[in-house]
Design a protein around this motif. Structure first.
Motif, PDB file in Angstrom:
ATOM      1  N   TYR A  47       0.807  -1.216   0.000  1.00 18.71           N
ATOM      2  CA  TYR A  47       0.000   0.000   0.000  1.00 18.71           C
ATOM      3  C   TYR A  47       0.842   1.268   0.000  1.00 18.71           C
ATOM      4  CZ  TYR A  47      -3.695  -3.247   1.470  1.00 18.71           C
ATOM      5  OH  TYR A  47      -4.578  -4.298   1.551  1.00 18.71           O
ATOM      6  N   GLN A  48       2.029   1.206   0.592  1.00 18.32           N
ATOM      7  CA  GLN A  48       2.874   2.386   0.721  1.00 18.32           C
ATOM      8  C   GLN A  48       3.637   2.650  -0.580  1.00 18.32           C
ATOM      9  OE1 GLN A  48       2.631   4.178   3.452  1.00 18.32           O
ATOM     10  NE2 GLN A  48       1.302   2.660   4.437  1.00 18.32           N
ATOM     11  N   LYS A  49       3.954   3.912  -0.817  1.00 16.52           N
ATOM     12  CA  LYS A  49       4.721   4.254  -2.011  1.00 16.52           C
ATOM     13  C   LYS A  49       6.141   3.711  -1.922  1.00 16.52           C
ATOM     14  CE  LYS A  49       2.113   8.400  -3.280  1.00 16.52           C
ATOM     15  NZ  LYS A  49       2.175   9.874  -3.522  1.00 16.52           N
ATOM     16  N   GLU A  50       6.655   3.589  -0.689  1.00 17.92           N
ATOM     17  CA  GLU A  50       7.978   3.017  -0.485  1.00 17.92           C
ATOM     18  C   GLU A  50       7.929   2.074   0.712  1.00 17.92           C
ATOM     19  OE1 GLU A  50      12.571   4.343   0.627  1.00 17.92           O
ATOM     20  OE2 GLU A  50      11.280   5.714  -0.506  1.00 17.92           O
ATOM     21  N   HIS A  67      -0.224  -7.803  -9.818  1.00 18.93           N
ATOM     22  CA  HIS A  67      -0.739  -6.599 -10.470  1.00 18.93           C
ATOM     23  C   HIS A  67      -0.130  -5.379  -9.778  1.00 18.93           C
ATOM     24  CE1 HIS A  67      -3.470  -5.448  -7.181  1.00 18.93           C
ATOM     25  NE2 HIS A  67      -3.770  -6.728  -7.068  1.00 18.93           N
ATOM     26  N   GLY A  68      -0.254  -4.237 -10.434  1.00 14.32           N
ATOM     27  CA  GLY A  68       0.270  -3.011  -9.853  1.00 14.32           C
ATOM     28  C   GLY A  68       1.490  -2.511 -10.595  1.00 14.32           C
ATOM     29  N   ASN A  69       2.109  -1.502 -10.012  1.00 19.05           N
ATOM     30  CA  ASN A  69       3.277  -0.860 -10.609  1.00 19.05           C
ATOM     31  C   ASN A  69       4.348  -0.738  -9.526  1.00 19.05           C
ATOM     32  OD1 ASN A  69       5.025   0.589 -12.232  1.00 19.05           O
ATOM     33  ND2 ASN A  69       3.934   2.524 -11.960  1.00 19.05           N
ATOM     34  N   MET A  85       8.935  -4.460 -11.991  1.00 18.82           N
ATOM     35  CA  MET A  85       8.053  -5.612 -12.057  1.00 18.82           C
ATOM     36  C   MET A  85       6.839  -5.325 -12.945  1.00 18.82           C
ATOM     37  SD  MET A  85       9.708  -7.736 -10.178  1.00 18.82           S
ATOM     38  CE  MET A  85       8.546  -9.088  -9.967  1.00 18.82           C
ATOM     39  N   SER A  86       6.396  -6.345 -13.645  1.00 18.85           N
ATOM     40  CA  SER A  86       5.183  -6.300 -14.454  1.00 18.85           C
ATOM     41  C   SER A  86       4.389  -7.559 -14.144  1.00 18.85           C
ATOM     42  CB  SER A  86       5.528  -6.213 -15.945  1.00 18.85           C
ATOM     43  OG  SER A  86       6.348  -7.304 -16.327  1.00 18.85           O
ATOM     44  N   LEU A 102       9.213   0.375  -4.530  1.00 18.33           N
ATOM     45  CA  LEU A 102       8.580   1.655  -4.823  1.00 18.33           C
ATOM     46  C   LEU A 102       7.318   1.382  -5.618  1.00 18.33           C
ATOM     47  CD1 LEU A 102      11.709   3.771  -5.896  1.00 18.33           C
ATOM     48  CD2 LEU A 102      10.620   3.670  -3.638  1.00 18.33           C
ATOM     49  N   GLY A 103       6.197   1.940  -5.161  1.00 13.76           N
ATOM     50  CA  GLY A 103       4.934   1.724  -5.853  1.00 13.76           C
ATOM     51  C   GLY A 103       4.016   0.814  -5.052  1.00 13.76           C
TER      52      GLY A 103
END
Length: 221
Positions: A47-50, A67-69, A85-86, A102-103
């Motif tokens: 959930y956190q950006k970092e 999923h996600g970025n 990551m993808s 990050l993300g």
């Protein structure tokens, strides 16, 4: 033999970066916090950006993005490695690395003691696998598509079975010789259906039966 692991019985652990949903841990009476387990399989929601990963010296980590970025930064000594990551990408790294993400997103984690015989792969639509499970070995199939159909064809045809599992559920297979076929049972178009983890507990076989007993007492067949 096999046991369906319903996700409603998974254990959720909060950490600084989000939630860790524990699917399985061996031996069953160990914990991630104490770092005394041989292997652990989980899903993590970031959930956190970092976020900073827990240091796990002596362990190997396999991480698959769901999923996600998210971008991972690994630091080992003077070496830095960055991985963007993808979905369904695998990153294999040492648990002793200083790792930050990050993300936000969600990933699948397979953590095991370094030197333990283990492997991980993604199963696809219309794929067939022949399972020959040696004593003290397991296969865990974790569903990442909306709905999948699994056809099981053992050596004794009259024991053939068909299962339909929903996203988030798992199937633990042990002491089984059979052909497993995987098909998409939903309208989803992606071919990635499940993640297959294989692991061997021969090195710690005294905990094997208690692990099986615990699984069977907590999950329905």
């Amino acid at each position: 033999m096999y046991t369906v692991l319903d996700q409603k019985n998974y254990k959720t652990i909060e950490w600084s970066g989000g939630d860790s949903i524990e699917i399985l841990i061996f031996p069953h009476d160990r914990s991630f916090q104490n770092k005394d387990f041989d292997l652990r399989i989980s899903r993590t929601k970031l959930y956190q950006k970092e976020s900073r990963f827990t240091d796990l010296p002596g362990y190997t980590r396999d991480l698959i993005s769901l999923h996600g970025n998210v971008t991972l930064h690994h630091f080992e000594g003077t070496t830095e490695r960055t991985v963007k990551m993808s979905p369904f990408k695998l990153d294999h790294f040492n648990g002793s690395a200083k790792t930050k993400s990050l993300g936000s997103g969600e990933d699948f984690n397979f953590i095991y003691r370094s030197g333990l015989e283990a492997s991980i792969e993604i199963l696809h639509h219309n794929q067939t696998k022949n399972f020959l499970i040696e004593p003290y070995s397991f296969q865990l199939i974790h569903v990442i598509s909306d709905l999948i159909e699994i056809q099981i064809e053992p050596e004794n045809d009259y024991l053939s079975d068909e299962l339909v599992l929903k996203k988030g559920d798992s199937l633990l297979v042990f002491n089984e010789t059979a052909k497993f076929s995987f098909r998409n049972a939903s309208i989803a178009s992606n071919s990635e259906l499940a993640i297959l983890c294989t692991f061997d507990t021969l090195h710690n076989r005294e905990n094997y039966q208690s692990f099986i007993n615990n699984i069977q007492s907590n999950y329905s067949h």
